[in-house]
Motif scaffolding. Structure first.
Motif, PDB file in Angstrom:
ATOM      1  N   PRO A   1      42.384  18.544  40.205  1.00  0.00           N
ATOM      2  CA  PRO A   1      41.604  17.681  39.309  1.00  0.00           C
ATOM      3  C   PRO A   1      41.971  17.853  37.843  1.00  0.00           C
ATOM      4  N   TYR A   2      42.743  18.892  37.522  1.00  0.00           N
ATOM      5  CA  TYR A   2      43.089  19.158  36.126  1.00  0.00           C
ATOM      6  C   TYR A   2      44.566  18.842  35.896  1.00  0.00           C
ATOM      7  N   SER A   3      44.850  18.198  34.775  1.00  0.00           N
ATOM      8  CA  SER A   3      46.217  17.840  34.453  1.00  0.00           C
ATOM      9  C   SER A   3      46.997  19.068  33.998  1.00  0.00           C
ATOM     10  N   ARG A   4      48.305  18.918  33.960  1.00  0.00           N
ATOM     11  CA  ARG A   4      49.154  19.990  33.444  1.00  0.00           C
ATOM     12  C   ARG A   4      48.736  20.361  32.025  1.00  0.00           C
TER      13      ARG A   4
ATOM     14  N   GLN B   1      46.399  24.095  28.089  1.00  0.00           N
ATOM     15  CA  GLN B   1      45.460  24.375  27.002  1.00  0.00           C
ATOM     16  C   GLN B   1      44.494  25.486  27.383  1.00  0.00           C
ATOM     17  N   ARG B   2      44.057  25.494  28.631  1.00  0.00           N
ATOM     18  CA  ARG B   2      43.106  26.518  29.071  1.00  0.00           C
ATOM     19  C   ARG B   2      43.751  27.898  29.059  1.00  0.00           C
ATOM     20  N   LEU B   3      45.011  27.981  29.477  1.00  0.00           N
ATOM     21  CA  LEU B   3      45.695  29.268  29.572  1.00  0.00           C
ATOM     22  C   LEU B   3      46.523  29.579  28.326  1.00  0.00           C
ATOM     23  N   GLN B   4      46.652  28.588  27.440  1.00  0.00           N
ATOM     24  CA  GLN B   4      47.437  28.745  26.211  1.00  0.00           C
ATOM     25  C   GLN B   4      48.874  29.163  26.514  1.00  0.00           C
ATOM     26  N   LEU B   5      49.455  28.483  27.508  1.00  0.00           N
ATOM     27  CA  LEU B   5      50.827  28.769  27.913  1.00  0.00           C
ATOM     28  C   LEU B   5      51.541  27.462  28.249  1.00  0.00           C
ATOM     29  N   PRO B   6      52.845  27.392  27.979  1.00  0.00           N
ATOM     30  CA  PRO B   6      53.620  26.214  28.381  1.00  0.00           C
ATOM     31  C   PRO B   6      54.020  26.301  29.855  1.00  0.00           C
ATOM     32  N   THR B   7      54.313  25.175  30.441  1.00  0.00           N
ATOM     33  CA  THR B   7      54.777  25.126  31.828  1.00  0.00           C
ATOM     34  C   THR B   7      56.293  24.978  31.857  1.00  0.00           C
TER      35      THR B   7
ATOM     36  N   LEU C   1      56.406  34.471  28.007  1.00  0.00           N
ATOM     37  CA  LEU C   1      55.381  34.162  28.998  1.00  0.00           C
ATOM     38  C   LEU C   1      55.191  32.656  29.153  1.00  0.00           C
ATOM     39  N   ALA C   2      55.196  32.179  30.386  1.00  0.00           N
ATOM     40  CA  ALA C   2      55.029  30.746  30.661  1.00  0.00           C
ATOM     41  C   ALA C   2      54.428  30.580  32.056  1.00  0.00           C
ATOM     42  N   LEU C   3      54.218  29.329  32.441  1.00  0.00           N
ATOM     43  CA  LEU C   3      53.558  29.011  33.710  1.00  0.00           C
ATOM     44  C   LEU C   3      54.540  28.431  34.736  1.00  0.00           C
ATOM     45  N   ALA C   4      54.263  28.745  36.002  1.00  0.00           N
ATOM     46  CA  ALA C   4      54.843  28.040  37.139  1.00  0.00           C
ATOM     47  C   ALA C   4      53.662  27.450  37.905  1.00  0.00           C
ATOM     48  N   LEU C   5      53.499  26.145  37.861  1.00  0.00           N
ATOM     49  CA  LEU C   5      52.358  25.478  38.482  1.00  0.00           C
ATOM     50  C   LEU C   5      52.722  24.986  39.873  1.00  0.00           C
ATOM     51  N   ILE C   6      51.813  25.236  40.823  1.00  0.00           N
ATOM     52  CA  ILE C   6      52.031  24.838  42.214  1.00  0.00           C
ATOM     53  C   ILE C   6      51.003  23.784  42.597  1.00  0.00           C
ATOM     54  N   GLY C   7      51.481  22.632  43.059  1.00  0.00           N
ATOM     55  CA  GLY C   7      50.593  21.590  43.545  1.00  0.00           C
ATOM     56  C   GLY C   7      49.864  20.855  42.435  1.00  0.00           C
ATOM     57  N   GLU C   8      48.882  20.048  42.856  1.00  0.00           N
ATOM     58  CA  GLU C   8      48.087  19.256  41.934  1.00  0.00           C
ATOM     59  C   GLU C   8      46.614  19.430  42.239  1.00  0.00           C
TER      60      GLU C   8
ATOM     61  N   PHE D   1      58.009  43.827  30.806  1.00  0.00           N
ATOM     62  CA  PHE D   1      58.252  43.890  29.364  1.00  0.00           C
ATOM     63  C   PHE D   1      59.668  43.444  29.008  1.00  0.00           C
ATOM     64  N   ARG D   2      60.617  43.682  29.905  1.00  0.00           N
ATOM     65  CA  ARG D   2      62.035  43.393  29.632  1.00  0.00           C
ATOM     66  C   ARG D   2      62.430  41.976  30.047  1.00  0.00           C
ATOM     67  N   ALA D   3      61.626  41.305  30.838  1.00  0.00           N
ATOM     68  CA  ALA D   3      62.006  40.003  31.401  1.00  0.00           C
ATOM     69  C   ALA D   3      62.330  38.994  30.307  1.00  0.00           C
ATOM     70  N   ASP D   4      63.384  38.220  30.536  1.00  0.00           N
ATOM     71  CA  ASP D   4      63.719  37.133  29.627  1.00  0.00           C
ATOM     72  C   ASP D   4      62.730  35.983  29.763  1.00  0.00           C
ATOM     73  N   LEU D   5      62.155  35.842  30.955  1.00  0.00           N
ATOM     74  CA  LEU D   5      61.123  34.849  31.206  1.00  0.00           C
ATOM     75  C   LEU D   5      60.138  35.441  32.197  1.00  0.00           C
ATOM     76  N   LEU D   6      58.864  35.444  31.835  1.00  0.00           N
ATOM     77  CA  LEU D   6      57.804  35.979  32.693  1.00  0.00           C
ATOM     78  C   LEU D   6      56.898  34.820  33.085  1.00  0.00           C
ATOM     79  N   LEU D   7      56.942  34.436  34.349  1.00  0.00           N
ATOM     80  CA  LEU D   7      56.215  33.277  34.831  1.00  0.00           C
ATOM     81  C   LEU D   7      54.941  33.701  35.552  1.00  0.00           C
ATOM     82  N   LEU D   8      53.824  33.179  35.079  1.00  0.00           N
ATOM     83  CA  LEU D   8      52.540  33.369  35.744  1.00  0.00           C
ATOM     84  C   LEU D   8      52.364  32.211  36.720  1.00  0.00           C
ATOM     85  N   VAL D   9      52.394  32.515  38.006  1.00  0.00           N
ATOM     86  CA  VAL D   9      52.317  31.481  39.044  1.00  0.00           C
ATOM     87  C   VAL D   9      50.860  31.145  39.303  1.00  0.00           C
ATOM     88  N   VAL D  10      50.527  29.863  39.173  1.00  0.00           N
ATOM     89  CA  VAL D  10      49.146  29.404  39.302  1.00  0.00           C
ATOM     90  C   VAL D  10      49.108  28.191  40.224  1.00  0.00           C
TER      91      VAL D  10
END
Length: 268
Positions: A194-197, A202-208, A185-192, A144-153
């Motif tokens: 069949p789906y683009s960034r 759009q699927r997760l409604q979050l920026p990377t 809340l934002a994303l940390a994307l790992i690897g590549e 709750f306190r984090a300045d940036l909360l990254l969901l690693v996917v």
């Protein structure tokens, strides 16, 4: 920066590897705090060649219960960079999930202490490896306190992306109700895959904010130790290049929150 928390939905998408790569490659003074209620892995993995006494989050939580955080903190850290002492530190996590119950009552105090590290004389940022949210005791005060909360996917397949959909929605809901809103809340994307960034965003409604390559060789060293890291490794280069984007995201977030904080202070 302050607090950057990293979490995942399920499986092993690479939260610890991502957090460690950032801690090893960013320019600012950094404390990597292993806050996963399921247990830390850096002492038994990346630092397994060293003989390190039982220090870290558990003794620090005990110190919090005695109001001795400030006196105890420095003694619970391991220096990751012998060539540049005090620049990159790690706070090892618990080694048994049973110990999570001991930590739970202290998360508010620990979170406040972590936040204050940015304003100390040395000016440390905290990267908090919070592990999978599929546990019975996530460190909610820290999230709750984090300045940036990254969901690693991990972007490899639909099977690795799909579990993050429900978690992203749950985090938005919890942050709206109990935190400072879902803007951190934002994303940390790992690897590549069949789906683009853009598709994943759009699927997760979050920026990377962070994109890292699937650099298996470097990831194995960060996970298991026993190898030699060089700055030329793709994973470390990508983590280093993500630092400006992380700092910019935090600056935007704080600018957005500043008017609200000013209004609340004026009413107090």
């Amino acid at each position: 920066m302050a607090i950057i928390a990293m979490v995942s939905a399920k499986g092993s998408p690479g939260v610890t590897t991502t957090a460690l790569a950032c801690a090893l490659s960013w320019n600012g003074r950094t404390v990597l705090a292993e806050c996963d209620p399921a247990g830390g892995s850096i002492l038994s993995g990346y630092l397994s060649s060293l003989e390190i006494p039982p220090i870290g989050l558990l003794p620090l939580a005990a110190a919090a219960l005695r109001d001795q955080l400030a006196d105890t903190f420095a003694h619970q850290l391991v220096d990751l960079d012998a060539g540049n002492p005090g620049q990159r530190l790690v706070l090892p996590g618990i080694n048994d999930p049973v110990q999570a119950g001991t930590i739970r009552p202290t998360w508010e105090q620990l979170t406040g202490f972590f936040a204050d590290l940015e304003r100390g004389e040395a000016g440390y940022d905290v990267i908090a490896d919070c592990g999978r949210l599929a546990t019975s005791a996530p460190p909610w005060p820290l999230l709750f306190r984090a300045d940036l909360l990254l969901l690693v996917v991990r972007a490899a397949t639909l099977r690795t992306i799909a579990p993050a959909v429900g978690v992203a929605e749950m985090l938005r809901r919890e942050l709206t109700q109990y935190g400072q809103g879902p803007g951190a809340l934002a994303l940390a994307l790992i690897g590549e895959g069949p789906y683009s960034r853009r598709d994943i965003e759009q699927r997760l409604q979050l920026p990377t904010v962070i994109e890292l390559p699937d650099d298996r060789r470097t990831a194995e060293v960060l996970s298991d130790g026993g190898g030699r890291l060089r700055g030329s490794h793709r994973l470390l280069r990508a983590a280093a290049s993500a630092e400006p984007a992380v700092r910019a995201a935090i600056a935007r977030r704080r600018a957005h929150l500043a008017p609200t904080a000013s209004r609340e202070n004026s009413r107090a």
